[in-house]
Design a protein around this motif. Structure first.
Motif, PDB file in Angstrom:
ATOM      1  N   ASN A 152      26.758   6.391 -19.961  1.00 33.47           N
ATOM      2  CA  ASN A 152      27.454   5.304 -19.279  1.00 33.47           C
ATOM      3  C   ASN A 152      27.956   4.254 -20.276  1.00 33.47           C
ATOM      4  O   ASN A 152      29.089   3.765 -20.174  1.00 33.47           O
ATOM      5  CB  ASN A 152      26.510   4.651 -18.265  1.00 33.47           C
ATOM      6  N   PHE A 153      27.136   3.934 -21.275  1.00 37.19           N
ATOM      7  CA  PHE A 153      27.528   2.942 -22.274  1.00 37.19           C
ATOM      8  C   PHE A 153      28.704   3.450 -23.124  1.00 37.19           C
ATOM      9  O   PHE A 153      29.462   2.657 -23.668  1.00 37.19           O
ATOM     10  CB  PHE A 153      26.341   2.600 -23.179  1.00 37.19           C
ATOM     11  N   GLY A 154      28.853   4.764 -23.229  1.00 45.10           N
ATOM     12  CA  GLY A 154      29.941   5.320 -24.022  1.00 45.10           C
ATOM     13  C   GLY A 154      31.272   5.375 -23.304  1.00 45.10           C
ATOM     14  O   GLY A 154      32.291   5.700 -23.923  1.00 45.10           O
ATOM     15  N   LEU A 155      31.260   5.071 -21.988  1.00 44.60           N
ATOM     16  CA  LEU A 155      32.481   5.122 -21.182  1.00 44.60           C
ATOM     17  C   LEU A 155      33.133   6.506 -21.273  1.00 44.60           C
ATOM     18  O   LEU A 155      32.495   7.473 -21.678  1.00 44.60           O
ATOM     19  CB  LEU A 155      33.446   4.010 -21.615  1.00 44.60           C
ATOM     20  N   ASN A 156      34.387   6.608 -20.891  1.00 39.79           N
ATOM     21  CA  ASN A 156      35.033   7.931 -20.866  1.00 39.79           C
ATOM     22  C   ASN A 156      35.209   8.527 -22.264  1.00 39.79           C
ATOM     23  O   ASN A 156      34.989   9.709 -22.488  1.00 39.79           O
ATOM     24  CB  ASN A 156      36.398   7.829 -20.185  1.00 39.79           C
ATOM     25  N   THR A 157      35.601   7.679 -23.221  1.00 41.42           N
ATOM     26  CA  THR A 157      35.932   8.190 -24.557  1.00 41.42           C
ATOM     27  C   THR A 157      34.707   8.683 -25.315  1.00 41.42           C
ATOM     28  O   THR A 157      34.714   9.750 -25.917  1.00 41.42           O
ATOM     29  CB  THR A 157      36.641   7.102 -25.383  1.00 41.42           C
ATOM     30  N   ASN A 158      33.639   7.886 -25.307  1.00 49.28           N
ATOM     31  CA  ASN A 158      32.454   8.213 -26.103  1.00 49.28           C
ATOM     32  C   ASN A 158      31.253   8.662 -25.265  1.00 49.28           C
ATOM     33  O   ASN A 158      30.173   8.872 -25.810  1.00 49.28           O
ATOM     34  CB  ASN A 158      32.050   6.998 -26.947  1.00 49.28           C
ATOM     35  N   GLY A 159      31.461   8.810 -23.962  1.00 47.59           N
ATOM     36  CA  GLY A 159      30.340   9.134 -23.087  1.00 47.59           C
ATOM     37  C   GLY A 159      29.583  10.385 -23.487  1.00 47.59           C
ATOM     38  O   GLY A 159      28.355  10.374 -23.611  1.00 47.59           O
ATOM     39  N   ILE A 170      27.471   0.808 -14.343  1.00 43.10           N
ATOM     40  CA  ILE A 170      26.111   1.346 -14.505  1.00 43.10           C
ATOM     41  C   ILE A 170      25.488   1.616 -13.143  1.00 43.10           C
ATOM     42  O   ILE A 170      24.830   2.649 -12.933  1.00 43.10           O
ATOM     43  CB  ILE A 170      25.245   0.371 -15.328  1.00 43.10           C
ATOM     44  N   VAL A 171      25.685   0.693 -12.203  1.00 42.56           N
ATOM     45  CA  VAL A 171      25.148   0.881 -10.851  1.00 42.56           C
ATOM     46  C   VAL A 171      25.740   2.139 -10.220  1.00 42.56           C
ATOM     47  O   VAL A 171      25.011   2.977  -9.664  1.00 42.56           O
ATOM     48  CB  VAL A 171      25.435  -0.350  -9.968  1.00 42.56           C
ATOM     49  N   VAL A 172      27.058   2.283 -10.315  1.00 45.75           N
ATOM     50  CA  VAL A 172      27.750   3.403  -9.677  1.00 45.75           C
ATOM     51  C   VAL A 172      27.393   4.736 -10.330  1.00 45.75           C
ATOM     52  O   VAL A 172      27.100   5.725  -9.643  1.00 45.75           O
ATOM     53  CB  VAL A 172      29.280   3.186  -9.722  1.00 45.75           C
ATOM     54  N   ASN A 173      27.406   4.771 -11.654  1.00 45.39           N
ATOM     55  CA  ASN A 173      27.318   6.049 -12.374  1.00 45.39           C
ATOM     56  C   ASN A 173      25.921   6.437 -12.848  1.00 45.39           C
ATOM     57  O   ASN A 173      25.699   7.597 -13.212  1.00 45.39           O
ATOM     58  CB  ASN A 173      28.268   6.035 -13.573  1.00 45.39           C
ATOM     59  N   THR A 174      24.995   5.479 -12.861  1.00 47.74           N
ATOM     60  CA  THR A 174      23.642   5.796 -13.331  1.00 47.74           C
ATOM     61  C   THR A 174      22.571   5.424 -12.313  1.00 47.74           C
ATOM     62  O   THR A 174      21.763   6.270 -11.922  1.00 47.74           O
ATOM     63  CB  THR A 174      23.347   5.080 -14.663  1.00 47.74           C
ATOM     64  N   ILE A 175      22.552   4.181 -11.866  1.00 48.87           N
ATOM     65  CA  ILE A 175      21.464   3.726 -10.994  1.00 48.87           C
ATOM     66  C   ILE A 175      21.458   4.464  -9.666  1.00 48.87           C
ATOM     67  O   ILE A 175      20.418   5.008  -9.246  1.00 48.87           O
ATOM     68  CB  ILE A 175      21.550   2.204 -10.776  1.00 48.87           C
ATOM     69  N   ILE A 228      16.500   7.624   1.507  1.00 47.82           N
ATOM     70  CA  ILE A 228      16.935   6.276   1.143  1.00 47.82           C
ATOM     71  C   ILE A 228      18.454   6.119   1.295  1.00 47.82           C
ATOM     72  O   ILE A 228      19.067   5.266   0.646  1.00 47.82           O
ATOM     73  CB  ILE A 228      16.516   5.917  -0.302  1.00 47.82           C
ATOM     74  N   SER A 229      19.042   6.928   2.168  1.00 51.71           N
ATOM     75  CA  SER A 229      20.501   6.933   2.317  1.00 51.71           C
ATOM     76  C   SER A 229      21.059   5.552   2.614  1.00 51.71           C
ATOM     77  O   SER A 229      22.031   5.097   1.999  1.00 51.71           O
ATOM     78  CB  SER A 229      20.915   7.908   3.427  1.00 51.71           C
ATOM     79  N   GLU A 230      20.460   4.858   3.577  1.00 53.80           N
ATOM     80  CA  GLU A 230      20.969   3.542   3.963  1.00 53.80           C
ATOM     81  C   GLU A 230      20.831   2.535   2.822  1.00 53.80           C
ATOM     82  O   GLU A 230      21.687   1.672   2.645  1.00 53.80           O
ATOM     83  CB  GLU A 230      20.233   3.045   5.209  1.00 53.80           C
ATOM     84  N   ASP A 231      19.748   2.637   2.052  1.00 53.56           N
ATOM     85  CA  ASP A 231      19.556   1.732   0.915  1.00 53.56           C
ATOM     86  C   ASP A 231      20.653   1.932  -0.130  1.00 53.56           C
ATOM     87  O   ASP A 231      21.177   0.958  -0.692  1.00 53.56           O
ATOM     88  CB  ASP A 231      18.188   1.963   0.262  1.00 53.56           C
ATOM     89  N   LEU A 232      20.997   3.192  -0.394  1.00 56.18           N
ATOM     90  CA  LEU A 232      22.024   3.486  -1.389  1.00 56.18           C
ATOM     91  C   LEU A 232      23.388   2.986  -0.935  1.00 56.18           C
ATOM     92  O   LEU A 232      24.139   2.394  -1.717  1.00 56.18           O
ATOM     93  CB  LEU A 232      22.084   4.994  -1.659  1.00 56.18           C
ATOM     94  N   ILE A 233      23.703   3.223   0.329  1.00 53.24           N
ATOM     95  CA  ILE A 233      24.985   2.740   0.867  1.00 53.24           C
ATOM     96  C   ILE A 233      25.022   1.218   0.823  1.00 53.24           C
ATOM     97  O   ILE A 233      26.039   0.616   0.452  1.00 53.24           O
ATOM     98  CB  ILE A 233      25.196   3.254   2.303  1.00 53.24           C
ATOM     99  N   GLY A 234      23.889   0.582   1.184  1.00 54.26           N
ATOM    100  CA  GLY A 234      23.827  -0.878   1.169  1.00 54.26           C
ATOM    101  C   GLY A 234      24.067  -1.449  -0.220  1.00 54.26           C
ATOM    102  O   GLY A 234      24.814  -2.422  -0.385  1.00 54.26           O
ATOM    103  N   LEU A 235      23.435  -0.848  -1.235  1.00 55.22           N
ATOM    104  CA  LEU A 235      23.606  -1.326  -2.613  1.00 55.22           C
ATOM    105  C   LEU A 235      25.041  -1.128  -3.072  1.00 55.22           C
ATOM    106  O   LEU A 235      25.644  -2.035  -3.659  1.00 55.22           O
ATOM    107  CB  LEU A 235      22.643  -0.583  -3.547  1.00 55.22           C
ATOM    108  N   LEU A 236      25.609   0.036  -2.793  1.00 55.77           N
ATOM    109  CA  LEU A 236      26.960   0.314  -3.278  1.00 55.77           C
ATOM    110  C   LEU A 236      28.012  -0.495  -2.519  1.00 55.77           C
ATOM    111  O   LEU A 236      29.088  -0.769  -3.046  1.00 55.77           O
ATOM    112  CB  LEU A 236      27.258   1.810  -3.171  1.00 55.77           C
ATOM    113  N   ALA A 238      32.632  -0.159  -3.660  1.00 54.57           N
ATOM    114  CA  ALA A 238      32.507   1.064  -4.453  1.00 54.57           C
ATOM    115  C   ALA A 238      32.027   2.236  -3.600  1.00 54.57           C
ATOM    116  O   ALA A 238      32.284   3.394  -3.933  1.00 54.57           O
ATOM    117  CB  ALA A 238      31.554   0.842  -5.620  1.00 54.57           C
ATOM    118  N   PHE A 239      31.329   1.956  -2.503  1.00 51.61           N
ATOM    119  CA  PHE A 239      30.947   3.037  -1.586  1.00 51.61           C
ATOM    120  C   PHE A 239      32.197   3.751  -1.082  1.00 51.61           C
ATOM    121  O   PHE A 239      32.272   4.988  -1.072  1.00 51.61           O
ATOM    122  CB  PHE A 239      30.148   2.486  -0.401  1.00 51.61           C
TER     123      PHE A 239
END
Length: 423
Positions: A185-192, A339-344, A359-367, A391-392
């Motif tokens: 995630n820290f590397g983004l698309n180019t260095n991921g 980071i939230v979208v792609n890792t957490i 935890i479906s509802e929790d994930l939707i709530g966070l996103l 982002a959801f």
């Protein structure tokens, strides 16, 4: 016309099912259309059909033309011996089993309303981006929301598979897996992918042991990235280089070749030196990071957890030996959103799945707290009237475009199905 349209017609009985007859004028009664498994073999398994006075249980094969049976060489495949009905749009040749018995044929075009065909042709008209782009505004909002939830979890299932694969390789070390995912995630698309390989090349047990000295973490990560391979007069560079070779010897780490990290086309704040230093400082400042991330339930707590900065040296450097105006290099909120979208979210989903927790509802709530992503795909959907507030919704649309629109799976898509109903 494509076979998937015929699959759709058969699966949902979109034809005059009460007056069906075979080409030999035997009445057909469908008790069960069978299971549509989309795998090798006949199209629908375990169907139940009455032909004349005889009830049959077996499989149904579907083709545009009867002769496609021979085009696809089904006569040589024993898996087609138990086909009880050959459903075709147009009959052009009789088909026989190996015992010379003829496979009953239903010519479907006689029983499908003209309006249904026209609606399909309208849906599948030549596209500039996606087939239904001119009809998207007509889709029922409730149906769209339900479909977005399905798409979101399909996307999470796909994202979680590499997590489970990596767990197998690391003896179920969730902390080590998280380190690799964050590095990517820290590397983004180019260095991921390069950052991911860097993280994989360092046993996480060593990251744990050396996390109390951020210089040691930077030495390990920068060294694995090949950023310490040259000769420089810079004191910080030489200190990291000394530490790196000491740690290689201490832990008997074998240095592997990894392709060079990329600086080109990056804004300075996204230079690999800065991102790798921030990653090192994250693991220096946060112990037992996985337990903290697995329980995150709000965007605010995510921002608090990732309040980190690059090391002091990097406050007035972007590259070794090149001093720059001083600037504190923290993680921006937009970067933490990534980071939230792609890792957490993916690792929370995978961990809950491994524990048998829902935890479906929790994930939707966070996103839903995370701002909508901005990219060309989302901009296109917006131009066709599908606006995203979070982002959801954008994650769902990315899944829709990549896995359905791009693959022309309109008749497996809830939007396509909804538009077909409008006939």
């Amino acid at each position: 016309m494509k076979e998937d349209f015929l699959h759709y017609l058969w699966k949902f009985k979109k034809f005059d099912a009460l007056n069906l007859k075979t080409l030999h004028n035997e009445e057909i009664t469908i008790v069960n259309v069978g299971q549509y498994l989309e795998m090798a073999g006949p199209d629908f398994f375990n169907a139940q059909i009455v032909i004349g006075t005889q009830k049959w249980a077996g499989n149904v094969e579907i083709h545009l033309k009867s002769s496609d049976w021979y085009v696809h060489h089904h006569e040589k495949d024993k898996g087609y011996e138990n086909v009880i009905l050959h459903v075709v749009w147009e009959h052009d040749i009789a088909v026989f089993r190996s015992d010379n018995s003829e496979v009953p044929v239903l010519e479907l075009k006689k029983y499908v309303e003209k309006a249904t065909v026209e609606n399909y042709q309208s849906l599948m008209a030549p596209k500039s981006w996606i087939f239904c782009e001119k009809q998207l505004k007509e889709v029922d909002k409730f149906a769209l929301r339900n479909w977005q939830e399905r798409l979101f979890f399909e996307r999470l299932e796909r994202k979680s598979q590499p997590i489970f694969d990596l767990l197998e390789q690391t003896n179920q070390d969730w902390e080590g897996v998280l380190f690799c995912l964050l590095a990517k995630n820290f590397g983004l698309n180019t260095n991921g992918e390069i950052f991911y390989k860097i993280a994989q090349s360092i046993p996480f047990s060593i990251i744990r042991k050396e996390s109390f000295e951020v210089e040691n973490l930077e030495a390990l990560i920068f060294g694995a990235a090949g950023l310490l391979d040259s000769e420089k007069e810079d004191n910080y560079f030489n200190d990291l280089k000394f530490r790196y070779f000491y740690l290689l010897h201490k832990y008997q780490i074998e240095k592997i070749g990894i392709e060079p990290v990329q600086f080109f086309k990056h804004r300075p704040d996204n230079f690999p030196t800065i991102r790798l230093s921030q990653l090192a400082n994250l693991y220096h400042s946060q112990q037992n990071l996985f337990s903290k991330i697995s329980s995150l339930n709000s965007l605010k707590s995510s921002y608090e957890l990732f309040q980190i900065t690059a090391s002091e040296y990097w406050q007035n450097h972007y590259q070794f030996d090149k001093e720059s105006p001083k600037k504190k290099k923290t993680l921006s909120k937009s970067f933490i959103d990534l980071i939230v979208v792609n890792t957490i979210i993916p690792i929370q989903f995978a961990f809950a799945k491994s524990q048998g927790k829902e935890i479906s509802e929790d994930l939707i709530g966070l996103l839903n707290e995370v701002a909508a992503e901005k990219n060309t795909i989302i901009e296109k959907f917006t131009s066709f009237g599908i606006r995203s507030k979070s982002a959801f919704e954008t994650q769902s649309l990315l899944q829709l475009k990549n896995e359905y629109c791009n693959k022309n799976k309109c008749l497996e898509c809830a939007i396509g199905m909804e538009l077909m109903k409008k006939c």
